[in-house]
Design a protein around this motif. Structure first.
Motif, PDB file in Angstrom:
ATOM      1  N   LEU B  77       0.832  -1.211   0.000  1.00 37.05           N
ATOM      2  CA  LEU B  77       0.000   0.000   0.000  1.00 37.05           C
ATOM      3  C   LEU B  77       0.865   1.259   0.000  1.00 37.05           C
ATOM      4  N   ARG B  78       1.900   1.243   0.819  1.00 40.71           N
ATOM      5  CA  ARG B  78       2.751   2.433   0.932  1.00 40.71           C
ATOM      6  C   ARG B  78       3.554   2.678  -0.347  1.00 40.71           C
ATOM      7  N   ALA B  79       3.962   1.601  -0.993  1.00 41.76           N
ATOM      8  CA  ALA B  79       4.689   1.764  -2.259  1.00 41.76           C
ATOM      9  C   ALA B  79       3.773   2.376  -3.323  1.00 41.76           C
ATOM     10  N   GLN B  86      -3.929   6.677  -6.246  1.00 42.63           N
ATOM     11  CA  GLN B  86      -4.995   6.997  -5.303  1.00 42.63           C
ATOM     12  C   GLN B  86      -5.455   5.704  -4.656  1.00 42.63           C
ATOM     13  N   VAL B  87      -5.203   5.543  -3.366  1.00 40.82           N
ATOM     14  CA  VAL B  87      -5.578   4.332  -2.631  1.00 40.82           C
ATOM     15  C   VAL B  87      -6.512   4.736  -1.503  1.00 40.82           C
ATOM     16  N   HIS B  88      -7.751   4.207  -1.518  1.00 44.36           N
ATOM     17  CA  HIS B  88      -8.725   4.562  -0.473  1.00 44.36           C
ATOM     18  C   HIS B  88      -9.485   3.341  -0.004  1.00 44.36           C
ATOM     19  N   PRO B  89      -9.461   3.054   1.303  1.00 45.47           N
ATOM     20  CA  PRO B  89      -8.706   3.763   2.334  1.00 45.47           C
ATOM     21  C   PRO B  89      -7.209   3.574   2.142  1.00 45.47           C
ATOM     22  N   GLY B  90      -6.438   4.546   2.600  1.00 44.17           N
ATOM     23  CA  GLY B  90      -4.993   4.510   2.443  1.00 44.17           C
ATOM     24  C   GLY B  90      -4.313   3.726   3.552  1.00 44.17           C
ATOM     25  N   PRO B  91      -3.015   3.508   3.406  1.00 44.52           N
ATOM     26  CA  PRO B  91      -2.286   2.698   4.375  1.00 44.52           C
ATOM     27  C   PRO B  91      -2.335   3.235   5.797  1.00 44.52           C
ATOM     28  N   ASP B  92      -2.318   4.565   5.961  1.00 48.60           N
ATOM     29  CA  ASP B  92      -2.338   5.125   7.320  1.00 48.60           C
ATOM     30  C   ASP B  92      -3.612   4.743   8.064  1.00 48.60           C
ATOM     31  N   ALA B  93      -4.723   4.712   7.341  1.00 47.07           N
ATOM     32  CA  ALA B  93      -5.984   4.297   7.965  1.00 47.07           C
ATOM     33  C   ALA B  93      -6.038   2.776   8.095  1.00 47.07           C
ATOM     34  N   GLN B  95      -3.936   0.488   8.457  1.00 52.36           N
ATOM     35  CA  GLN B  95      -3.131  -0.214   9.475  1.00 52.36           C
ATOM     36  C   GLN B  95      -3.959  -0.500  10.723  1.00 52.36           C
ATOM     37  N   PHE B  96      -4.932   0.367  11.009  1.00 55.50           N
ATOM     38  CA  PHE B  96      -5.739   0.178  12.218  1.00 55.50           C
ATOM     39  C   PHE B  96      -6.827  -0.881  12.031  1.00 55.50           C
ATOM     40  N   ALA B  97      -7.123  -1.196  10.784  1.00 54.23           N
ATOM     41  CA  ALA B  97      -8.049  -2.306  10.525  1.00 54.23           C
ATOM     42  C   ALA B  97      -7.279  -3.612  10.393  1.00 54.23           C
ATOM     43  N   GLN B  98      -5.978  -3.509  10.191  1.00 52.36           N
ATOM     44  CA  GLN B  98      -5.164  -4.709   9.962  1.00 52.36           C
ATOM     45  C   GLN B  98      -4.546  -5.245  11.244  1.00 52.36           C
ATOM     46  N   ASP B  99      -4.391  -4.373  12.225  1.00 52.01           N
ATOM     47  CA  ASP B  99      -3.704  -4.765  13.455  1.00 52.01           C
ATOM     48  C   ASP B  99      -4.534  -4.284  14.637  1.00 52.01           C
ATOM     49  N   LYS B 100      -5.102  -5.234  15.369  1.00 51.25           N
ATOM     50  CA  LYS B 100      -6.033  -4.873  16.444  1.00 51.25           C
ATOM     51  C   LYS B 100      -5.322  -4.181  17.612  1.00 51.25           C
ATOM     52  N   ALA B 238     -13.744   7.804  12.178  1.00 51.33           N
ATOM     53  CA  ALA B 238     -13.528   8.077  10.747  1.00 51.33           C
ATOM     54  C   ALA B 238     -12.529   9.229  10.583  1.00 51.33           C
ATOM     55  N   GLU B 239     -12.709  10.258  11.383  1.00 46.23           N
ATOM     56  CA  GLU B 239     -11.819  11.417  11.272  1.00 46.23           C
ATOM     57  C   GLU B 239     -10.472  11.156  11.931  1.00 46.23           C
ATOM     58  N   GLY B 240     -10.503  10.536  13.097  1.00 46.02           N
ATOM     59  CA  GLY B 240      -9.278  10.322  13.849  1.00 46.02           C
ATOM     60  C   GLY B 240      -8.322   9.348  13.177  1.00 46.02           C
ATOM     61  N   LEU B 241      -8.879   8.384  12.457  1.00 44.85           N
ATOM     62  CA  LEU B 241      -8.053   7.394  11.776  1.00 44.85           C
ATOM     63  C   LEU B 241      -7.852   7.748  10.300  1.00 44.85           C
ATOM     64  N   GLY B 242      -8.502   8.813   9.846  1.00 46.48           N
ATOM     65  CA  GLY B 242      -8.350   9.219   8.442  1.00 46.48           C
ATOM     66  C   GLY B 242      -8.927   8.213   7.463  1.00 46.48           C
TER      67      GLY B 242
END
Lengths: 375, 375
Positions: B77-79, B86-93, B95-100, B238-242
């Motif tokens: 995702l980051r690459a 354009q990646v949505h949702p992006g990697p910054d968001a 990551q919080f769905a991928q790692d509890k 939604a806002e806090g995790l982007g």
């Protein structure tokens, strides 16, 4: 294995069957006229719909063959039918959508209300009709007309000479009385091969330049009796002509409160696009169900009012997509449907549906949203 | 030219984005894991979603990349992101769905209500947590769990030894307090890159065996304050995790009237399938709009009640299609959605939606229709 629906023709009507078919879990295959058409995502073949071998090959891999249009020749339909292919609507029904004189003849037999009409072979015949109908009439070519093409208002026997001149030997033109109508309505009925019917509410259609511009569902100011009469006409035609799939009956409401049959279509129809967002079961889902002889869905409206406004022509400079942000921002509750077609003057490239409780508000929403996509 | 949405993953969530995207006039391309998946009709590529070159090639022909699942690795995702895709949702968001554990850490920073939790590396750490939480707790693997997998209720420090043994060096397990809840709710929020939000009504979800069985929208017996609190939690996340696209927040309603965050999903979610037939804008249309940064649609319900019942497992002997005639005949107003997947015990192969004014009647319709497709 998923049931497979084969659609002949790759236009927007085929395209709009894809969404409900995918949701039901069906497989859709489209025989498109050329690459890149509206229904491209489901196009599994490209070929000439007039060619029996092309149709036969296409039919081999589907459970039922149905249509985006009514132009597949009778001889091709009958050959497929004879070979055991499930074709809906079948040739016996489709002949009446393909030939307006055959339609008028059959509707006369069914004794459903229609304008006075005659089949004429020359100017003398037309003159006779004019003489008995106030000197004005509508002349139609029996085949190939749509959206106002092949239709002409005449007031002299010579006004159709060019069409008479081009008639094949034995050919005829249809002449109809010029109906004094206050508005146009449309009645849709679905019928499956085993006979079940689903009757949609009668709607008001507004034409501009012979092309459908707007539809209000159900028809405003429609009394109980009018609704019943329209439904009875639709049912009589669906059953009397043996229609399978969606039938649309275009009606004139006359100034003396009669309903007269204008045109028929045996496929999903522009007058039913409102049902995508306004009915429990859209005409596109219903057509697919009917073609597969699956039990029909509820045709009831989901809200008091639905209004459909066509997007005709479209952007002169930019693209429909460029208009979406402003339209969506201004009208978050309106449903925008576009067909993946290049905008051209007068071409139907999409439509918008609005629904709600207050007709004035719904009309406003639909018109204002559609206006974003205009020239 | 039509806007092109690229969806990574060919499952039913991708499939259900196809219908609204086609209606909007968008082009959908799917990168499927293998041939013949749910979203096959839009599959333009088959490949490994963990492989950067595969994703890079897929991304070249689309305007935005979005997802059927949350499993694309961060480095991929980051690459893509770094290369301007354009990646949505992006990697910054994501990551919080991928790692509890990352999710719990971030939610603690956001000060939104969640169960007590800790990241533990061994049985001793788990024992400490158990000692302060009444001797019982929930242990979760931080990654890869879904539908109840990777989740275990423990009452002794040794109950997770097999998971501790398999941890990579530096690895951790998540331990959470066992929440005393009366029911489960879900809050969905859509957010587009430019920041606009659309907040769906909070719904009640009923799980059986860790899998969503039924959803009632909106949640019954939900006071104004509960609705506000749920919406505020969804908005804060939604806002806090982007998040861009659809966010689903699974919530516990506790016996002492609190809402605590259970899980997050950054994609269309089973708790929102009702919206296909019950909301002005379905979660699938909304996700596509949001990913493309188009103005969002109205998330309001169209009727007082909507009920979704999953079809799990499905016919043991015949096929889903064989069950359609009886189901359709008995329930003409219910909307049936199937996914083109082979039935297997416990597998989600479809769902039905019913809508209406009377909740008891709507629940009955949905359950009775879904029952036709059971084993």
């Amino acid at each position: 294995m998923a049931l497979r629906v084969g659609i002949v023709g790759g236009g927007q009507l085929a395209r709009m069957m894809i969404a409900p078919a995918v949701e039901l879990g069906l497989e859709v295959r489209v025989l498109a006229e050329e690459p890149g058409m509206s229904a491209q995502i489901a196009a599994t073949a490209v070929g000439d719909y007039r060619d029996l071998d092309t149709l036969r090959a296409f039919a081999q891999d589907v459970d039922v063959v149905t249509f985006d249009h009514e132009h597949v020749p009778q001889e091709v339909l009958r050959a497929l039918d004879a070979e055991g292919v499930q074709v809906h609507p079948g040739p016996d029904a489709l002949q009446f959508a393909q030939d307006k004189i055959a339609m008028r003849t059959r509707l006369s037999e069914l004794d459903v209300p229609q304008p006075d009409w005659a089949a004429v072979t020359d100017a003398a015949g037309l003159q006779t009709f004019l003489d008995t109908h106030g000197g004005r009439a509508v002349v139609k070519t029996p085949r190939g007309g749509y959206d106002g093409k092949g239709v002409r208002v005449v007031s002299a026997a010579g006004d159709a000479d060019d069409w008479f001149d081009r008639l094949a030997p034995g050919g005829q033109l249809l002449v109809e009385e010029l109906v004094d109508f206050t508005r146009e309505l449309a009645q849709q009925v679905a019928r499956r091969p085993s006979g079940e019917l689903a009757v949609y509410p009668v709607v008001e259609t507004v034409q501009r330049g012979g092309v459908c511009a707007e539809v209000i569902a159900p028809a405003p100011r429609a009394g109980e009796r009018l609704v019943e009469v329209a439904a009875a006409i639709g049912t009589a035609i669906a059953e009397g002509l043996g229609v399978t799939g969606m039938l649309a009956v275009e009606l004139f409401e006359t100034s003396d409160e009669r309903l007269l049959i204008n045109e028929l279509a045996m496929r999903p129809h522009n007058s039913g696009h409102w049902s995508q967002d306004g009915a429990v079961t859209s005409q596109f889902e219903q057509h697919v169900r009917a073609a597969l002889d699956l039990p029909l869905g509820d045709p009831s409206p989901r809200q008091p009012w639905a209004v459909m406004v066509n997007i005709l022509g479209g952007p002169a400079s930019d693209s429909l997509e460029d208009r979406m942000p402003a339209a969506f921002a201004a009208h978050p509750g309106v449903k925008v449907h576009t067909y993946g077609k290049a905008p051209r003057p007068g071409r139907k490239v999409g439509h918008v549906n609005a629904v709600g409780d207050d007709l004035d508000a719904v009309v406003y929403e639909a018109r204002a949203a559609a206006a974003f996509f205009g020239d």
